[in-house]
Design a protein around this motif. Structure first.
Motif, PDB file in Angstrom:
ATOM      1  N   ILE A   1       0.827  -1.214   0.000  1.00 42.68           N
ATOM      2  CA  ILE A   1       0.000   0.000   0.000  1.00 42.68           C
ATOM      3  C   ILE A   1       0.859   1.261   0.000  1.00 42.68           C
ATOM      4  O   ILE A   1       0.527   2.251  -0.653  1.00 42.68           O
ATOM      5  CB  ILE A   1      -0.967   0.002   1.218  1.00 42.68           C
TER       6      ILE A   1
ATOM      7  N   LYS B   1      -9.888  -6.186  -4.309  1.00 49.80           N
ATOM      8  CA  LYS B   1      -8.689  -5.474  -3.843  1.00 49.80           C
ATOM      9  C   LYS B   1      -8.582  -4.086  -4.461  1.00 49.80           C
ATOM     10  O   LYS B   1      -8.105  -3.164  -3.809  1.00 49.80           O
ATOM     11  CB  LYS B   1      -7.423  -6.293  -4.133  1.00 49.80           C
TER      12      LYS B   1
ATOM     13  N   VAL C   1      -7.974  -0.811  -2.325  1.00 52.54           N
ATOM     14  CA  VAL C   1      -6.824   0.072  -2.575  1.00 52.54           C
ATOM     15  C   VAL C   1      -7.294   1.483  -2.912  1.00 52.54           C
ATOM     16  O   VAL C   1      -6.747   2.458  -2.399  1.00 52.54           O
ATOM     17  CB  VAL C   1      -5.928  -0.490  -3.705  1.00 52.54           C
TER      18      VAL C   1
ATOM     19  N   THR D   1      -6.094   4.804  -1.037  1.00 54.27           N
ATOM     20  CA  THR D   1      -5.086   5.643  -1.688  1.00 54.27           C
ATOM     21  C   THR D   1      -5.660   6.753  -2.549  1.00 54.27           C
ATOM     22  O   THR D   1      -4.911   7.495  -3.155  1.00 54.27           O
ATOM     23  CB  THR D   1      -4.156   4.786  -2.579  1.00 54.27           C
TER      24      THR D   1
ATOM     25  N   GLN E   1      -2.856   2.013  -8.513  1.00 55.68           N
ATOM     26  CA  GLN E   1      -3.851   1.274  -7.743  1.00 55.68           C
ATOM     27  C   GLN E   1      -4.049  -0.128  -8.308  1.00 55.68           C
ATOM     28  O   GLN E   1      -4.206  -1.089  -7.554  1.00 55.68           O
ATOM     29  CB  GLN E   1      -5.169   2.043  -7.719  1.00 55.68           C
TER      30      GLN E   1
ATOM     31  N   LYS F   1      -1.051  -2.286  -7.184  1.00 53.03           N
ATOM     32  CA  LYS F   1      -1.156  -2.630  -5.766  1.00 53.03           C
ATOM     33  C   LYS F   1      -2.236  -3.677  -5.542  1.00 53.03           C
ATOM     34  O   LYS F   1      -2.028  -4.639  -4.788  1.00 53.03           O
ATOM     35  CB  LYS F   1      -1.423  -1.376  -4.933  1.00 53.03           C
ATOM     36  N   ALA F   2      -3.377  -3.533  -6.205  1.00 53.54           N
ATOM     37  CA  ALA F   2      -4.454  -4.514  -6.069  1.00 53.54           C
ATOM     38  C   ALA F   2      -4.016  -5.885  -6.596  1.00 53.54           C
ATOM     39  O   ALA F   2      -4.316  -6.920  -5.999  1.00 53.54           O
ATOM     40  CB  ALA F   2      -5.695  -4.034  -6.808  1.00 53.54           C
TER      41      ALA F   2
END
Length: 141
Positions: free
Chosen positions: A9, A105, A109, A113, A129, A132-133
């Motif tokens: 994250i 996710k 995220v 964020t 994003q 990250k997901a």
């Protein structure tokens, strides 16, 4: 190295997040870099190479002088380029069959964020994003 939820994250888009994507999602592997060049000893460490590249090919492509960084072979900017995120990151998620977890996710995220658009539509997620997901999905965090 196992990643933690907070590391994913809090990762910055660019080299840091791209290295995580290459290693943990796309399954690139680390090899040691040469410890000497034409001028003598150099700083050494590791470099990530794609799963389709042999160590011999990687060594043949490395420059004969200077330090070689972990991200030397990463040519795509998955965490900043939406087309790269769609093609490589989401393509790998589809290949692994993790779409349901991935979409959950992304929502998580984006809520952490950025501004959550209501009603949520994953199409508005940024490349950062999405990366990250995808990492959270594949690492089951």
């Amino acid at each position: 190295m196992a990643l933690k939820w907070e590391q994913v994250i809090n990762a910055q888009p660019g080299i840091e997040l791209n290295v995580m994507v290459a290693e943990h999602l796309l399954k690139w592997h680390r090899i040691p870099v040469p410890t000497h060049d034409y001028d003598g000893p150099v700083g050494h460490g590791e470099v990530l190479i794609p799963p389709t590249m042999s160590e011999a090919d990687a060594y043949a492509m490395m420059p004969p002088r200077g330090n070689i960084f972990l991200s030397y072979f990463i040519q795509q900017n998955w965490s900043r380029d939406i087309s790269a995120a769609w093609f490589y990151v989401e393509g790998k998620i589809r290949e692994l069959g993790l779409q349901t977890r991935y979409y959950q996710k992304i929502k998580e995220v984006v809520g952490r964020t950025g501004e959550l658009v209501y009603p949520f539509d994953y199409i508005h997620a940024t490349p950062e994003q999405r990366c990250k997901a995808a990492l959270l999905s594949v690492l089951d965090l």
